[in-house]
Design an enzyme around this catalytic site. Structure first.
Site, PDB file in Angstrom:
ATOM      1  N   ASP A 139       2.111  -4.724   5.948  1.00  0.00           N
ATOM      2  CA  ASP A 139       3.167  -3.828   5.452  1.00  0.00           C
ATOM      3  C   ASP A 139       3.586  -2.867   6.567  1.00  0.00           C
ATOM      4  O   ASP A 139       3.321  -1.680   6.506  1.00  0.00           O
ATOM      5  CB  ASP A 139       2.704  -3.063   4.207  1.00  0.00           C
ATOM      6  CG  ASP A 139       1.415  -2.274   4.421  1.00  0.00           C
ATOM      7  OD1 ASP A 139       0.611  -2.651   5.319  1.00  0.00           O
ATOM      8  OD2 ASP A 139       1.186  -1.280   3.708  1.00  0.00           O
ATOM      9  N   HIS A 155      -7.022   1.694  12.205  1.00  0.00           N
ATOM     10  CA  HIS A 155      -7.281   0.915  10.995  1.00  0.00           C
ATOM     11  C   HIS A 155      -6.956  -0.574  11.175  1.00  0.00           C
ATOM     12  O   HIS A 155      -7.847  -1.402  11.315  1.00  0.00           O
ATOM     13  CB  HIS A 155      -6.508   1.503   9.814  1.00  0.00           C
ATOM     14  CG  HIS A 155      -6.940   2.889   9.456  1.00  0.00           C
ATOM     15  ND1 HIS A 155      -8.223   3.185   9.036  1.00  0.00           N
ATOM     16  CD2 HIS A 155      -6.270   4.069   9.460  1.00  0.00           C
ATOM     17  CE1 HIS A 155      -8.319   4.474   8.783  1.00  0.00           C
ATOM     18  NE2 HIS A 155      -7.148   5.032   9.037  1.00  0.00           N
TER      19      HIS A 155
END
Length: 321
Positions: free
Chosen positions: A9, A243
């Site tokens: 995303d 991340h």
């Protein structure tokens, strides 16, 4: 050569992970499937198309659905990633890049079936696309090489959540999908906050990357200005945690991570929604919702210095397939 489909995303850290995969000489980026989260599905898909066009990627792009399995929508993370998902850098209004006619979960099913045993799924957003694929065609579980997920938090190194006290954002965004994917009949590794919040890129590191990588450095620096400001405003940090790139790094350098195996359930409702509960014991309790689930892998530690050096070396090599 490691063939991957990158479920994402984009997203600033997603873009950094995608560029790492693209620059890595032993990864073949077969496809990109888009999901919602850091931005709307329209924005994340446009961002993926833009990244493909800008950096000359050959990967197919398939657009995913725009709502989690439980139908509970969450707002895009514009506070972290900007209104357009890429730190509000200027993006062309017209992007001359084709998109797959297949919706993301059907693209996953078709590609996996056409290349049995070859595809690794690397998922760094909500797991809706993967859950829909494995529910529709459970036979693909035996055909996937492995599944690597940036998601979850298991309490190692003091990390338990980043959206709620006990939930990581990707899992919280579609906990039903996470529980389905983690407990499907395929090998899963979760690279969660336990390790992603152990790895840190300072603004000085980003500045060095900017001047050292002719192909990617300035772009990475530009999109991360918004991201770094969020981390500074929110946590007082001079940089940010790493991340999504951690999932790609686990694929290419698993030796720098420490892992353990056990059974996992995801809390799907209530105040602990999105909490990933790991059972390491083989004991079967009289009431045990974990006992019949598959053993999966979680990353619990990482060497952050080696991680950052490896990221730097790959990005600055400017090698693409």
């Amino acid at each position: 050569m490691k063939k991957i489909i990158f479920d994402t995303d984009p997203g600033i850290d997603d873009a950094m992970a995608l560029l790492l995969a693209h620059a890595c000489s032993d990864i073949e980026l077969v496809g990109i499937t888009t999901t919602f989260g850091n931005a709307s599905i329209e924005n994340t898909t446009r961002n993926a198309l833009y990244l493909k066009q800008k950096f000359g990627m050959s990967a197919e792009i398939a657009k995913g659905v725009n709502i989690p399995l439980d139908q509970v929508r969450t707002e895009p993370a514009t506070l972290v990633h900007g209104e357009n998902g890429l730190g509000d850098i200027k993006i062309p209004k017209i992007i001359d890049t084709q998109i797959s006619p297949l919706i993301a979960h059907d693209y996953l099913i078709e590609t996996i079936k056409n290349q049995p045993g070859e595809i690794t799924l690397v998922a760094v957003g909500r797991l809706t696309n993967l859950a829909m694929a494995i529910k529709k065609a459970p036979e693909i579980g035996k055909l996937v090489k492995e599944v690597i997920i940036m998601g979850g938090a298991f309490g190692h190194n003091g990390h338990t959540g980043n959206l709620t006290p006990f939930a990581e954002a990707n899992v919280y965004g579609d906990p039903m999908a996470a529980d389905i994917v983690i407990n499907a009949d395929w090998p899963v590794t979760l690279v969660g906050l336990d390790v992603t919040q152990q790895t840190f890129m300072s603004n000085a590191y980003l500045e060095k990357l900017r001047v050292s990588s002719a192909k990617y450095g300035q772009f990475i620096y530009d999109i991360t200005r918004f991201y770094a400001k969020f981390y500074n405003d929110d946590l007082g940090l001079d940089g940010f945690y790493v991340h999504d790139s951690s999932a790609i790094m686990y694929l290419v350098a698993p030796q720098i991570f420490t892992t353990k195996q056990g059974r996992i359930r995801v809390i799907t409702d209530g105040p602990a929604k999105g909490h990933t509960l790991f059972k390491s014991s083989d004991r079967v309790f009289s009431i045990d919702e974990w006992a019949a689930r598959p053993k999966q892998t979680i990353a619990i530690n990482v060497d952050p210095q080696v991680f950052n050096q490896r990221y730097f070396d790959v990005i600055c090599s400017d090698e693409t397939d």
